[in-house]
Enzyme design. Structure first.
Site, PDB file in Angstrom:
ATOM      1  N   ASN A   9       0.869  -1.174   0.000  1.00  0.00           N
ATOM      2  CA  ASN A   9       0.000   0.000   0.000  1.00  0.00           C
ATOM      3  C   ASN A   9       0.908   1.226   0.000  1.00  0.00           C
ATOM      4  O   ASN A   9       1.577   1.497   0.996  1.00  0.00           O
ATOM      5  CB  ASN A   9      -0.874  -0.059   1.276  1.00  0.00           C
ATOM      6  CG  ASN A   9      -1.689   1.191   1.485  1.00  0.00           C
ATOM      7  OD1 ASN A   9      -1.748   2.070   0.632  1.00  0.00           O
ATOM      8  ND2 ASN A   9      -2.320   1.280   2.648  1.00  0.00           N
ATOM      9  N   TRP A  10       0.934   1.924  -1.123  1.00  0.00           N
ATOM     10  CA  TRP A  10       1.877   3.047  -1.247  1.00  0.00           C
ATOM     11  C   TRP A  10       1.335   4.326  -0.612  1.00  0.00           C
ATOM     12  O   TRP A  10       2.015   5.345  -0.603  1.00  0.00           O
ATOM     13  CB  TRP A  10       2.227   3.288  -2.731  1.00  0.00           C
ATOM     14  CG  TRP A  10       2.940   2.141  -3.374  1.00  0.00           C
ATOM     15  CD1 TRP A  10       3.338   0.968  -2.785  1.00  0.00           C
ATOM     16  CD2 TRP A  10       3.347   2.038  -4.744  1.00  0.00           C
ATOM     17  NE1 TRP A  10       3.960   0.151  -3.705  1.00  0.00           N
ATOM     18  CE2 TRP A  10       3.981   0.790  -4.912  1.00  0.00           C
ATOM     19  CE3 TRP A  10       3.245   2.890  -5.862  1.00  0.00           C
ATOM     20  CZ2 TRP A  10       4.509   0.371  -6.138  1.00  0.00           C
ATOM     21  CZ3 TRP A  10       3.765   2.470  -7.085  1.00  0.00           C
ATOM     22  CH2 TRP A  10       4.392   1.228  -7.210  1.00  0.00           C
ATOM     23  N   LYS A  11       0.102   4.272  -0.122  1.00  0.00           N
ATOM     24  CA  LYS A  11      -0.517   5.428   0.557  1.00  0.00           C
ATOM     25  C   LYS A  11      -0.331   6.700  -0.279  1.00  0.00           C
ATOM     26  O   LYS A  11      -0.394   6.644  -1.495  1.00  0.00           O
ATOM     27  CB  LYS A  11       0.033   5.549   1.983  1.00  0.00           C
ATOM     28  CG  LYS A  11      -0.147   4.237   2.764  1.00  0.00           C
ATOM     29  CD  LYS A  11       0.053   4.374   4.242  1.00  0.00           C
ATOM     30  CE  LYS A  11      -0.171   3.029   4.914  1.00  0.00           C
ATOM     31  NZ  LYS A  11      -0.027   3.071   6.358  1.00  0.00           N
ATOM     32  N   HIS A  94      -9.388   0.712   5.373  1.00  0.00           N
ATOM     33  CA  HIS A  94      -8.066   0.886   5.990  1.00  0.00           C
ATOM     34  C   HIS A  94      -8.216   1.760   7.239  1.00  0.00           C
ATOM     35  O   HIS A  94      -9.046   2.660   7.270  1.00  0.00           O
ATOM     36  CB  HIS A  94      -7.093   1.535   4.996  1.00  0.00           C
ATOM     37  CG  HIS A  94      -5.694   1.556   5.514  1.00  0.00           C
ATOM     38  ND1 HIS A  94      -5.251   2.537   6.365  1.00  0.00           N
ATOM     39  CD2 HIS A  94      -4.662   0.695   5.350  1.00  0.00           C
ATOM     40  CE1 HIS A  94      -3.993   2.278   6.686  1.00  0.00           C
ATOM     41  NE2 HIS A  94      -3.614   1.166   6.089  1.00  0.00           N
ATOM     42  N   GLU A 166      -5.005  -5.407  10.699  1.00  0.00           N
ATOM     43  CA  GLU A 166      -3.974  -4.400  10.917  1.00  0.00           C
ATOM     44  C   GLU A 166      -4.234  -3.682  12.242  1.00  0.00           C
ATOM     45  O   GLU A 166      -5.026  -2.734  12.294  1.00  0.00           O
ATOM     46  CB  GLU A 166      -4.001  -3.370   9.792  1.00  0.00           C
ATOM     47  CG  GLU A 166      -3.754  -3.967   8.421  1.00  0.00           C
ATOM     48  CD  GLU A 166      -3.273  -2.907   7.453  1.00  0.00           C
ATOM     49  OE1 GLU A 166      -2.139  -3.027   6.982  1.00  0.00           O
ATOM     50  OE2 GLU A 166      -4.019  -1.958   7.186  1.00  0.00           O
ATOM     51  N   GLY A 172       2.706   1.889  10.855  1.00  0.00           N
ATOM     52  CA  GLY A 172       3.611   3.030  10.693  1.00  0.00           C
ATOM     53  C   GLY A 172       4.344   3.412  11.964  1.00  0.00           C
ATOM     54  O   GLY A 172       4.962   4.475  12.039  1.00  0.00           O
ATOM     55  N   SER A 212       3.761  -2.501  10.290  1.00  0.00           N
ATOM     56  CA  SER A 212       5.219  -2.551  10.438  1.00  0.00           C
ATOM     57  C   SER A 212       5.832  -3.895  10.019  1.00  0.00           C
ATOM     58  O   SER A 212       6.749  -4.398  10.662  1.00  0.00           O
ATOM     59  CB  SER A 212       5.634  -2.181  11.865  1.00  0.00           C
ATOM     60  OG  SER A 212       5.199  -0.868  12.173  1.00  0.00           O
ATOM     61  N   GLY A 233       2.976  -1.198   4.314  1.00  0.00           N
ATOM     62  CA  GLY A 233       2.977   0.227   4.016  1.00  0.00           C
ATOM     63  C   GLY A 233       4.396   0.728   3.778  1.00  0.00           C
ATOM     64  O   GLY A 233       4.930   0.646   2.676  1.00  0.00           O
ATOM     65  N   GLY A 234       5.026   1.212   4.838  1.00  0.00           N
ATOM     66  CA  GLY A 234       6.350   1.835   4.722  1.00  0.00           C
ATOM     67  C   GLY A 234       7.368   0.992   3.954  1.00  0.00           C
ATOM     68  O   GLY A 234       8.062   1.509   3.060  1.00  0.00           O
TER      69      GLY A 234
HETATM   70  P1  PGA Z   1       3.036   0.001   7.725  1.00  0.00           P
HETATM   71  O1  PGA Z   1       1.551   0.208   7.147  1.00  0.00           O
HETATM   72  O2  PGA Z   1       3.595  -1.224   7.081  1.00  0.00           O
HETATM   73  O3  PGA Z   1       3.778   1.248   7.337  1.00  0.00           O
HETATM   74  O4  PGA Z   1       2.892  -0.155   9.208  1.00  0.00           O
HETATM   75  C1  PGA Z   1       0.692  -0.874   6.946  1.00  0.00           C
HETATM   76  C2  PGA Z   1      -0.623  -0.417   6.380  1.00  0.00           C
HETATM   77  O5  PGA Z   1      -1.132   0.622   6.808  1.00  0.00           O
HETATM   78  O6  PGA Z   1      -1.193  -1.075   5.492  1.00  0.00           O
END
Ligand code: PGA
Length: 249
Positions: A9-11, A94, A166, A172, A212, A233-234
């Site tokens: 997920n590149w947000k 999300h 999640e 994050g 994470s 995400g990250g």
């Molecule tokens: P993260 O995000 O890997 O940066 O914790 C996960 C997500 O929100 O899908």
């Protein structure tokens, strides 16, 4: 019987040029890799990334959609527009949509139904906040989000539903749920699915973990029997970290 499914997920990151560079690096890095993969760029980069991943083992995802097919909805993007761009999967519910933008279970459910009606796969995100976990309500919250998010969804529809657990406190923050804590909620969620749809559907449904996920913890998480992949995400923003997660085994 369940394949692993790893989604990035590149947000709200990346210009079109940056998105193209990452997509190309992932296509190269994941050539021949054996699981199911997805990238979900921002709406603005979907058209750029679509031809790069087309025909590869990487699916194209969107991070959200509007609850209506079209109309006066300033700032929203419809399923018809996403389909036009070649999007195959939509991430819904999300935690940032729930907690930053105030999306309710009822709204998310409306989006889930609309996305399924138009032939998309849906990744439905669930997860408790830190306060809810500390109050001992993690299971109740995940159960309610699952039941309400899937209201009116049939057992046949479940072939196109993926659940992503999640925990909000792990997103994050660098704080991953321990593999044991994550597995406990995954197993519980599968029980909820069993109650709703029976064992056969529940056993087939992919439940991703998100929060994470990094190359260093991916293998331990995915070794758990009810953890069937990851929503990242990250660490999905760079091929150097996303590819090793995808190739965790
Ligand atoms: P993260 O995000 O890997 O940066 O914790 C996960 C997500 O929100 O899908």
């Amino acid at each position: 019987m369940r394949d692993y499914y790893i989604a990035g997920n590149w947000k709200m990151h990346k210009t079109r040029a940056e998105a193209a560079d990452l997509a190309k690096a992932l296509v190269d890095g994941l050539k021949g890799a054996k699981h199911k993969y997805l990238v979900a760029p921002s709406f603005t980069a979907l058209e750029t990334v679509a031809p790069i991943v087309k025909g590869t083992n990487i699916r194209l995802g969107a991070q959200n959609c509007a609850q209506e097919e079209q109309g006066a909805h300033t700032g929203e993007v419809s399923v018809l527009q996403l389909k036009d761009l070649g999007v195959q999967t939509i991430i819904l519910g999300h935690s940032e949509r729930r907690h930053v933008y105030g999306e309710s279970d009822a709204l998310i459910n409306k989006k889930v139904k609309l996305a399924l009606k138009h032939g998309f796969e849906v990744i439905l995100c669930i997860g408790e906040t830190l306060d809810e976990r500390e109050a001992g309500a993690a299971e109740a919250v995940c159960e309610a989000q699952t039941v309400l998010g899937l209201a009116g969804i049939t057992a046949a529809d479940m072939a196109n539903i993926v659940i992503a657990y999640e925990p909000v406190w792990a997103i994050g923050t660098g704080k991953t749920a321990s593999p044991e804590d994550a597995e406990a909620i995954h197993a519980f969620t599968r029980k909820v699915l069993t109650n709703l749809y029976g064992k056969d559907v529940a056993e087939k449904t992919i439940i991703q973990y998100g929060g994470s996920v990094k190359p260093e913890n991916a293998a331990q998480l995915m070794a758990k029997p009810n953890i069937d992949g990851a929503l990242v995400g990250g660490a999905a923003l760079k091929a150097e970290t996303f590819v090793p997660i995808c190739k965790f085994d």
